[in-house]
Design a protein around this motif. Structure first.
Motif, mmCIF file in Angstrom:
data_model
loop_
_atom_site.group_PDB
_atom_site.id
_atom_site.type_symbol
_atom_site.label_atom_id
_atom_site.label_comp_id
_atom_site.label_asym_id
_atom_site.label_seq_id
_atom_site.Cartn_x
_atom_site.Cartn_y
_atom_site.Cartn_z
ATOM 1 N N GLN A 28 0.838 -1.208 0.000
ATOM 2 C CA GLN A 28 0.000 0.000 0.000
ATOM 3 C C GLN A 28 0.875 1.263 0.000
ATOM 4 O OE1 GLN A 28 -2.378 -0.830 3.460
ATOM 5 N NE2 GLN A 28 -3.646 -2.333 2.375
ATOM 6 N N GLN A 46 0.626 -11.541 -3.029
ATOM 7 C CA GLN A 46 -0.423 -12.526 -2.835
ATOM 8 C C GLN A 46 -1.530 -11.940 -1.962
ATOM 9 O OE1 GLN A 46 1.213 -16.098 -1.334
ATOM 10 N NE2 GLN A 46 2.529 -16.306 -3.110
ATOM 11 N N GLY A 48 -3.397 -11.397 1.172
ATOM 12 C CA GLY A 48 -2.815 -11.354 2.514
ATOM 13 C C GLY A 48 -1.855 -10.184 2.652
ATOM 14 N N GLY A 50 -2.472 -7.157 1.607
ATOM 15 C CA GLY A 50 -3.207 -5.892 1.637
ATOM 16 C C GLY A 50 -3.336 -5.303 0.238
ATOM 17 N N THR A 52 -5.652 -5.639 -2.046
ATOM 18 C CA THR A 52 -6.974 -5.159 -2.452
ATOM 19 C C THR A 52 -7.131 -3.682 -2.105
ATOM 20 O OG1 THR A 52 -7.759 -7.356 -1.881
ATOM 21 C CG2 THR A 52 -9.436 -5.722 -2.422
ATOM 22 N N ALA A 53 -6.812 -3.351 -0.850
ATOM 23 C CA ALA A 53 -6.927 -1.937 -0.453
ATOM 24 C C ALA A 53 -5.896 -1.093 -1.196
ATOM 25 C CB ALA A 53 -6.752 -1.798 1.053
ATOM 26 N N VAL A 312 -11.069 -13.320 8.184
ATOM 27 C CA VAL A 312 -10.120 -12.725 9.123
ATOM 28 C C VAL A 312 -10.125 -13.566 10.394
ATOM 29 C CG1 VAL A 312 -9.557 -10.626 10.407
ATOM 30 C CG2 VAL A 312 -10.473 -10.467 8.106
HETATM 31 P P1 AMP Z 1 -5.667 -8.724 0.803
HETATM 32 O O1 AMP Z 1 -4.189 -8.968 0.580
HETATM 33 O O2 AMP Z 1 -6.156 -7.568 0.050
HETATM 34 O O3 AMP Z 1 -6.458 -9.971 0.592
HETATM 35 O O4 AMP Z 1 -5.844 -8.318 2.349
HETATM 36 C C1 AMP Z 1 -5.572 -9.203 3.384
HETATM 37 C C2 AMP Z 1 -6.186 -8.773 4.698
HETATM 38 O O5 AMP Z 1 -5.493 -7.674 5.241
HETATM 39 C C3 AMP Z 1 -7.651 -8.370 4.640
HETATM 40 O O6 AMP Z 1 -8.286 -8.994 5.725
HETATM 41 C C4 AMP Z 1 -7.637 -6.871 4.827
HETATM 42 O O7 AMP Z 1 -8.811 -6.450 5.484
HETATM 43 C C5 AMP Z 1 -6.415 -6.681 5.693
HETATM 44 N N1 AMP Z 1 -5.700 -5.396 5.497
HETATM 45 C C6 AMP Z 1 -5.510 -4.744 4.330
HETATM 46 N N2 AMP Z 1 -4.808 -3.622 4.536
HETATM 47 C C7 AMP Z 1 -4.522 -3.561 5.855
HETATM 48 C C8 AMP Z 1 -3.801 -2.634 6.689
HETATM 49 N N3 AMP Z 1 -3.209 -1.545 6.197
HETATM 50 N N4 AMP Z 1 -3.719 -2.926 8.000
HETATM 51 C C9 AMP Z 1 -4.301 -4.031 8.509
HETATM 52 N N5 AMP Z 1 -4.993 -4.939 7.783
HETATM 53 C C10 AMP Z 1 -5.108 -4.723 6.469
#
Ligand code: AMP
Length: 427
Positions: A28, A46, A48, A50, A52-53, A312
């Motif tokens: 990110q 992969q 996990g 983060g 997606t965000a 989660v």
């Molecule tokens: P992803 O890799 O997009 O599948 O995200 C994996 C997990 O990390 C998901 O449960 C998100 O909600 C969480 N997540 C994403 N960004 C953050 C962040 N900056 N801090 C904590 N958790 C996060």
């Protein structure tokens, strides 16, 4: 570094905080400012990490910046390989979008369910579309949406899109998009097809590599328990009941095994459900919802669930059958220890699968100590490495051997030795 420093709207920063994202993950931190500047991106990451965000926040930021009265046009298209991932990405986008002062419309579409509600949902247009390729083309064919206004294309889990045979659909979709656009490509692995796609698609991309471990470095404790194959269900029952595991995702090799194991666990009084590709989409969504809500204690799944599922605080993953490849092993165990939580990954290993597990360890640079559970000691102790490696890698039941593994000279020698020791095996 806080989210605010990445150039995001304070409303989105608040939305991230509400979701429990205190600080940006590695991907990110790098991706958000670059995407906001309009750069192409090649993310080796992969689920996990983060990721997606990492693309959702800047896509939403762009919508937050638009002139309020401007007509709704499809601005971003996110292509995903599976229905589960589509639903999950849509959920993340919608959750974050709620904070924005002007409403943002996020449409989600995937196959296996009726197209009509998805067409209805597109009636007023959409700002962001998350879809699997086949259904997206169906919707375009039905004139439910046009892709000519898309400014940003996201390919999420691009390697999976190819694995699942979406290459042709992807080509057709690319031809419908405007030539001038931003492209963001995320993939866990980079086989030649993905490298070629990246070259074709991306212009001077920012390359981000996040190690195969999730960015939060959660402690995934890896365990290997030696047990005879026919005692695995009993051992699983004992572990589930005796270890205080709140939720367990169990991986098996086949749909049939998923049904049988779930059935046996249910008969032992454990709330268990199978999860595999033959179940209807409605049933699959229901199982996941029940699992998330802790109405289901154990989900017994095929590798369909190895990627894309995000529950989660999933504390435990069990490899009842070993995965076929070491990459699948990483994906499976990555279902636990998510978002900074710790997790346990347990693999059942028998005499027949020991050599296969050793190959997985070798390929991942692991050394997982073997354990035994009292009352479940294997009757056939794993054979030594000599003579087993060649045969085991091919013949481990429920494993299918390591995908793409070419036997080394040493492996061939061992196989020859094994054949010599067992003339019946000679051709
Ligand atoms: P992803 O890799 O997009 O599948 O995200 C994996 C997990 O990390 C998901 O449960 C998100 O909600 C969480 N997540 C994403 N960004 C953050 C962040 N900056 N801090 C904590 N958790 C996060």
């Amino acid at each position: 570094m806080p989210f605010l420093k990445l150039g995001l709207d304070p409303a989105l920063v608040r939305a991230a905080a509400d979701k429990g994202y205190a600080t940006p993950t590695a991907i990110q931190r790098e991706a958000i400012p670059a995407i906001l500047k309009g750069r192409d991106l090649l993310g080796s990451a992969q689920t996990g990490s983060g990721k997606t965000a990492a693309f959702a926040l800047p896509l939403l930021q762009r919508l937050a910046d638009r002139v309020p009265a401007s007509p709704r046009r499809l601005q971003s298209l996110v292509l995903v390989p599976t229905r589960e991932l589509a639903a999950q990405v849509g959920e993340t986008l919608r959750g974050l979008a709620q904070s924005l002062p002007t409403p943002v419309r996020i449409a989600v579409a995937f196959g296996g369910v009726s197209i009509n509600p998805q067409m209805m949902a597109l009636r007023g247009g959409a700002d962001i579309m998350v879809a699997t390729p086949g259904r997206l083309l169906d919707l375009v064919g039905q004139r439910a949406l046009r892709l000519t206004t898309v400014q940003t294309l996201v390919l999420d889990e691009a390697d999976r899109l190819f694995d699942l045979g979406f290459a042709e659909e992807l080509g057709r979709i690319l031809a419908l998009l405007p030539a001038q656009r931003q492209n963001l490509l995320f993939s866990a692995t980079f086989p030649p097809a993905i490298q070629a796609l990246a070259e074709q698609l991306l212009h001077d991309p920012l390359r981000i590599e996040v190690a195969s471990e999730p960015a939060h470095e959660p402690a995934i404790q890896q365990r290997a328990i030696e047990v005879d194959p026919d005692r695995r269900t009993q051992l699983l029952r004992q572990l589930v009941k005796g270890s205080g595991w709140s939720r367990v995702l169990v991986f098996v090799a086949t749909k049939h095994a998923a049904e049988t194991a779930a059935d046996k666990l249910r008969r032992a009084g454990i709330e268990a459900e199978p999860f595999h590709g033959l179940l209807s989409q409605g049933k699959r969504s229901q199982v996941l919802a029940d699992f998330k809500a802790q109405r289901v204690h154990v989900v017994v799944a095929t590798d369909l669930a190895a990627r894309g599922i995000d529950v989660v605080q999933l504390p435990v993953v069990v490899n009842y059958d070993l995965p076929r490849s070491s990459v699948d092993y990483v994906h499976r165990i990555g279902r636990t220890g998510r978002a900074g939580q710790s997790g346990v990954a347990v693999s059942f290993v028998s005499a027949a699968t020991e050599a296969h597990f050793r190959l997985i360890e070798k390929r991942q640079g692991l050394n997982v100590p073997r354990e035994r559970v009292a009352g479940f000691e294997p009757t056939q102790p794993p054979a030594g490495s000599e003579g087993v490696a060649g045969a085991g890698a091919q013949g481990a039941p429920g494993s299918g051997g390591i995908k793409g593994k070419r036997p080394s000279k040493k492996d061939k020698l061992r196989a020859l030795q094994a054949e010599g020791a067992n003339p019946a095996g000679k051709r």
